[in-house]
Design a protein around this motif. Sequence first.
Motif, PDB file in Angstrom:
ATOM      1  N   UNK A 164       0.828  -1.207   0.000  1.00  0.00           N
ATOM      2  CA  UNK A 164       0.000   0.000   0.000  1.00  0.00           C
ATOM      3  C   UNK A 164       0.861   1.255   0.000  1.00  0.00           C
ATOM      4  N   UNK A 165       1.991   1.236   0.679  1.00  0.00           N
ATOM      5  CA  UNK A 165       2.860   2.411   0.753  1.00  0.00           C
ATOM      6  C   UNK A 165       3.411   2.815  -0.610  1.00  0.00           C
ATOM      7  N   UNK A 166       3.400   1.915  -1.588  1.00  0.00           N
ATOM      8  CA  UNK A 166       3.923   2.213  -2.920  1.00  0.00           C
ATOM      9  C   UNK A 166       2.864   2.799  -3.839  1.00  0.00           C
ATOM     10  N   UNK A 167       1.620   2.918  -3.340  1.00  0.00           N
ATOM     11  CA  UNK A 167       0.522   3.348  -4.199  1.00  0.00           C
ATOM     12  C   UNK A 167       0.022   4.735  -3.832  1.00  0.00           C
ATOM     13  N   UNK A 168       0.625   5.789  -4.434  1.00  0.00           N
ATOM     14  CA  UNK A 168       0.107   7.134  -4.174  1.00  0.00           C
ATOM     15  C   UNK A 168      -1.269   7.304  -4.813  1.00  0.00           C
ATOM     16  N   UNK A 169      -1.957   8.370  -4.443  1.00  0.00           N
ATOM     17  CA  UNK A 169      -3.318   8.596  -4.921  1.00  0.00           C
ATOM     18  C   UNK A 169      -3.370   8.865  -6.424  1.00  0.00           C
ATOM     19  N   UNK A 170      -2.331   9.443  -6.988  1.00  0.00           N
ATOM     20  CA  UNK A 170      -2.303   9.786  -8.415  1.00  0.00           C
ATOM     21  C   UNK A 170      -2.174   8.514  -9.251  1.00  0.00           C
ATOM     22  N   UNK A 171      -3.197   8.196 -10.033  1.00  0.00           N
ATOM     23  CA  UNK A 171      -3.192   6.981 -10.850  1.00  0.00           C
ATOM     24  C   UNK A 171      -2.121   7.004 -11.927  1.00  0.00           C
ATOM     25  N   UNK A 172      -1.651   8.193 -12.320  1.00  0.00           N
ATOM     26  CA  UNK A 172      -0.618   8.295 -13.342  1.00  0.00           C
ATOM     27  C   UNK A 172       0.792   8.236 -12.777  1.00  0.00           C
ATOM     28  N   UNK A 173       0.920   8.192 -11.468  1.00  0.00           N
ATOM     29  CA  UNK A 173       2.248   8.145 -10.853  1.00  0.00           C
ATOM     30  C   UNK A 173       2.895   6.788 -11.119  1.00  0.00           C
ATOM     31  N   UNK A 174       4.219   6.766 -11.259  1.00  0.00           N
ATOM     32  CA  UNK A 174       4.889   5.472 -11.433  1.00  0.00           C
ATOM     33  C   UNK A 174       4.843   4.668 -10.136  1.00  0.00           C
ATOM     34  N   UNK A 230       6.552   3.002  -7.501  1.00  0.00           N
ATOM     35  CA  UNK A 230       7.899   3.032  -6.929  1.00  0.00           C
ATOM     36  C   UNK A 230       7.861   2.317  -5.589  1.00  0.00           C
ATOM     37  N   UNK A 231       8.628   1.251  -5.464  1.00  0.00           N
ATOM     38  CA  UNK A 231       8.627   0.476  -4.227  1.00  0.00           C
ATOM     39  C   UNK A 231       9.516   1.092  -3.160  1.00  0.00           C
ATOM     40  N   UNK A 232      10.546   1.812  -3.567  1.00  0.00           N
ATOM     41  CA  UNK A 232      11.449   2.429  -2.608  1.00  0.00           C
ATOM     42  C   UNK A 232      11.954   3.734  -3.205  1.00  0.00           C
ATOM     43  N   UNK A 233      11.834   4.805  -2.479  1.00  0.00           N
ATOM     44  CA  UNK A 233      12.293   6.096  -2.965  1.00  0.00           C
ATOM     45  C   UNK A 233      11.126   7.004  -3.316  1.00  0.00           C
ATOM     46  N   UNK A 234      11.464   8.138  -3.893  1.00  0.00           N
ATOM     47  CA  UNK A 234      10.504   9.186  -4.197  1.00  0.00           C
ATOM     48  C   UNK A 234       9.998   9.059  -5.631  1.00  0.00           C
ATOM     49  N   UNK A 235       8.707   8.808  -5.797  1.00  0.00           N
ATOM     50  CA  UNK A 235       8.126   8.662  -7.134  1.00  0.00           C
ATOM     51  C   UNK A 235       8.304   9.922  -7.977  1.00  0.00           C
TER      52      UNK A 235
END
Length: 142
Positions: free
Chosen positions: A61-71, A73-78
Amino acid sequence: MPYKCLTFIHRKPTTTPTAFRTAWETHMQLLMALTHPHQPLESVRHYPARTDSAIAQRAPVSARPADANAPLVLLGDADLVTWDCLSECTYRDELHFQQFYAMLSEKGVGERIAASEERASDMGRLKVVVVGETVVDRFEGR
């Protein structure tokens, strides 16, 4: 010795990732046709998984930002993943690459390719990097 280039391609802010991928794949077909017989031996394109993809639904869940177009990213800043396609092109050698690159300046060819690139991407953000050394580890039989 093979000569490789990595190209970081960005979509226009008004273009969705899906529309960008369709446009870029169409562009690549044109590029390969217009640069024959000097096109790369291989062109591999990588598109980042997006947070609205099926693979993202199985990610933490932590890898899934609200923006559906975001890449995804499992670790680091998308926000640091600014590209929408990473293309790896392989040429026989540097001369082969130079022949390909020269084709981009030929009358009629260069203009068509530039127009296609402009339709498909944000050319002001394009980056092309020549690969120096490559290290490959293969772990087979697991």
